[in-house]
Write an enzyme that holds these catalytic residues in place. Sequence first.
Site, PDB file in Angstrom:
ATOM      1  NE  ARG A   1     -71.092  -0.176  13.386  1.00 40.63           N
ATOM      2  CZ  ARG A   1     -70.409   0.871  12.949  1.00 40.63           C
ATOM      3  NH1 ARG A   1     -69.109   0.962  13.189  1.00 40.63           N
ATOM      4  NH2 ARG A   1     -71.015   1.832  12.292  1.00 40.63           N
TER       5      ARG A   1
ATOM      6  CG  ASP B   1     -78.768   2.407   6.197  1.00 41.37           C
ATOM      7  OD1 ASP B   1     -79.756   2.959   5.667  1.00 41.37           O
ATOM      8  OD2 ASP B   1     -78.372   1.264   5.871  1.00 41.37           O
TER       9      ASP B   1
ATOM     10  CB  SER C   1     -80.760   0.451   7.998  1.00 42.81           C
ATOM     11  OG  SER C   1     -79.760   1.040   8.768  1.00 42.81           O
TER      12      SER C   1
END
Length: 886
Positions: free
Chosen positions: A505, A620, A566
Amino acid sequence: MLQVVKGRMLQAMHKGLSRQTHAQANVRMLPTYICSTPDGTEKGDLLVVELCQSHVRTMWVTLLGDGNQSPQVMYKIFSMPGDIMQGKGEALFDFIAQCVRQFLAGISSPQHHLPLGFVFPFSCRHTRLDKAELISWSKGFSCSDVEGKDIVQLLQSAINKQELYHVDVVALMNDTVGTMMTCSMAGKPCEVALVVGTGTNSCFMAMAQQVEMAEETSGQMCVSTEWGCFGDDGTLSDILTPYDQCVDEESSNPGEKRFEKLVSSLYLGEIVRHVLTALAAEKALFIGSNVAVLRTKDVLKIQQVLEIIDNEEGMAEARRALEALGLRPSERDCCRVQQICQAVVSRAATLCAAGLAAILSHMCQSQELKQLVVNVGVDSELYRGHTRFGEILQSVTGLLAPECMATLLPSIDGTGWGAAMVTAVALRLAAQRHEVDQVLAPLRLSRADLQRVQALMRQEMELGLGWESNANASVRMLPTYVCGTPNGTERGEFLVLDLGGTNFRVLLVRLAEDGIHMASKIYVIPTTITQGSGEALFDHIIECIMDFQLKHNLTEQVLPLGFTFSFPCQQLGLDKAVLLSWTKGFSASGCVGQDVVQLLQEAAQRKQHLGLKVVAVVNDTVGTMMSCGYEDPKCEIGLIVGTGTNACYMEEMQNVGAVEGEQGRMCINMEWGAFGDNGCLDDIFTDFDRLVDEKTINAGKQRFEKLISGMYLGEIVRHILLALVEKRLLFRGKPCPKLHIKGIFQTKFLSAIETDGLALRQVRAILQDLELQASLEDSVLVREVCQTASLRAAQLCAAGLAAVVEKMRKNRGLAQLAVTVGVDGTLYKMHPCFSQHLQQMLRDLAPNCTVTFLQSEDGSGKGAALVAAVACRGAEPWGQPLLPPQ
Ligand code: BG6
Ligand code: GLC
């Protein structure tokens, strides 16, 4: 009216099934603990003993596992001395056991273990298939000291007294279920049975969860409806005729078994007799005859009634029967008598149809099916040899339950043969259960196992934190340079990238006085790119940023960028992160060992994008902790259970060997996914885990993650299912080519399968997509496999987290620690019971910590912006990195 009767039957059935109303129910819906129908694989020697009105029947059945095509049967009947029925209970069971001994002696049976099924046709309260208390004697039996006792135990002790130690009473059953069992053919199970003889009853395979009187909650259970008593509370009073009232009043049990008195063969002749009496009194029949004979009970036999309704011979038979009674019937009399017999038998058939329709609709509804296709075994003298009863039963059932397609099958020797089937099925299930348990045992972790995992995690954490020991630790404990959780004063506008979860995203995050505002867009990164070259990957990311900036009119601005990346990184500051290894299926070349900020900036240059200012890279877990920390200052742990799994937490600076400085705390990205990569968890791994690991692009790595996270859980289940198919414990061992395809059993299936309540509809639908025709039992087993795998995942996650919270508590010298965990990840959020199991196990493993879970609602983007905001305030760095150990 029949629709109304059907509706009332349904109501009565529900009353019997519900624990609350069961005691007052007329239709008692007794659980039988028979949870499966024959599948044709049943095999072996069985003994059946049937207690009948005046005799005991013993039967030896050999099943060959050939679909029950050609069972070998031997039997013997022993007549029972008259005084036994009212004598001592012990004498009755001793007699039965002697019959067994004599029978076995007569056929010189081998002395191997011999399972016995006992047909005991009295009303019993079952608590297991081999445990049932007699509620009360009936049919003339009244032996002392038996009511309230376990019948299986009484028979077993009597058998033991005969020194038949190899005979094992494994099942006790009523006569009705036998019919259902006999009609089951290989691949075509019969799930409903109807008995209409001197009495009437029915049974069907109900969803176990709805049989509240039994403890079983999954799969099916055969329920004996005991529907003969339907109407005893007055529910049928509006359909009872004056003739039915007479029949009832003259019976030995007035007011009882009202439904039975409308349909069973014992009473049909009597109903006809009362109609004839009434019509004769009105001079509508037998004018000139002396009709006194019609006042005698039972002068008309059911056999005669059935023959009279026969179209061809019927009239002649009517004349014969009436003349035999001394009546002088006219042609018209005979014709009317035939019509009356037809009306009485048809009514019986339609009422049975209403009852059957109620059962079928109930089954269809509780299995949430649009259409139910089912076989119905019928044992009835009304049905055998006389087509009319069957025709009406079939057609009226079709009208009353149009959503169900029932095929009626006549049963032959229901009880004896059926009892053998019940026994055989019970044995098959026990053997299968044993095998299934063996397959699943390695995945079932004990509390001690989990405590050990917790201790090992704690040990690895210490190793990871130590400057010197870090290299040998599987848990890397990476410093993040994030030294505090948000305080609410963070402000500004940021671009955020979120890479490494299910979605990539790009976000625009504005931290303002009135809260946090966000806009985001998901971009797809094809596998060809995640597993291609690093340049292509970062070029793609820049293209997505450019697209996003264009769409949001941001091309003129240079916004600070927070990068949620992440993957395990050695951070040398907030904005410098060297990728240590790829995980979760990424393998873009040329990235490991490089600073990802640098890689991003190089790509920007290649794409001539000049306004990129990366201020912070966060994992993350850290992003999640920070965004939850904005809501709850106690949030000092971040947890991800999604595609991958990982955790971070606030560690004391003095314990962080890799960073200078002793004051305060720093967030540590544990990278616990790699826990066990050094072999310390080898005895926890199962063969399934090894198979899953071998087929990944990072075999031998991220071993803990591969036990827990969404990327692998479906695969674990797939391998277990394959093993069960191979052992013929699932899908009857039929080959399932699709199930061999890697990744075909997605982790989201686990969530769906475990969510689905009663009907297991989802399970069947999912399996159907995989071209697997699952029986209900298959579905139950598939669900158990999913539950086993997801429970283990949740518990292992709890063990890891327990190590973290306990360490934090010790660090702070507290007797009790209260802490919040910010959590994200599809598995945690979507799975129906993962979070519950995780929290429950955590409470157990870390009783001195009160842990609150706070779900991150907007991904870790917000967290990355918060870290970036702190960085922009110039508060960074909080510590200086020591040179990473070589
Ligand atoms: C998202 C976060 O909500 O969850 C990501 O924004 C994170 O940063 C992801 O990686 C983890 O869950 P999953 O299931 O997408 O891997
Ligand atoms: C993997 C990554 C880790 C990440 C986790 C959850 O384990 O290595 O950095 O936090 O997945 O997405």
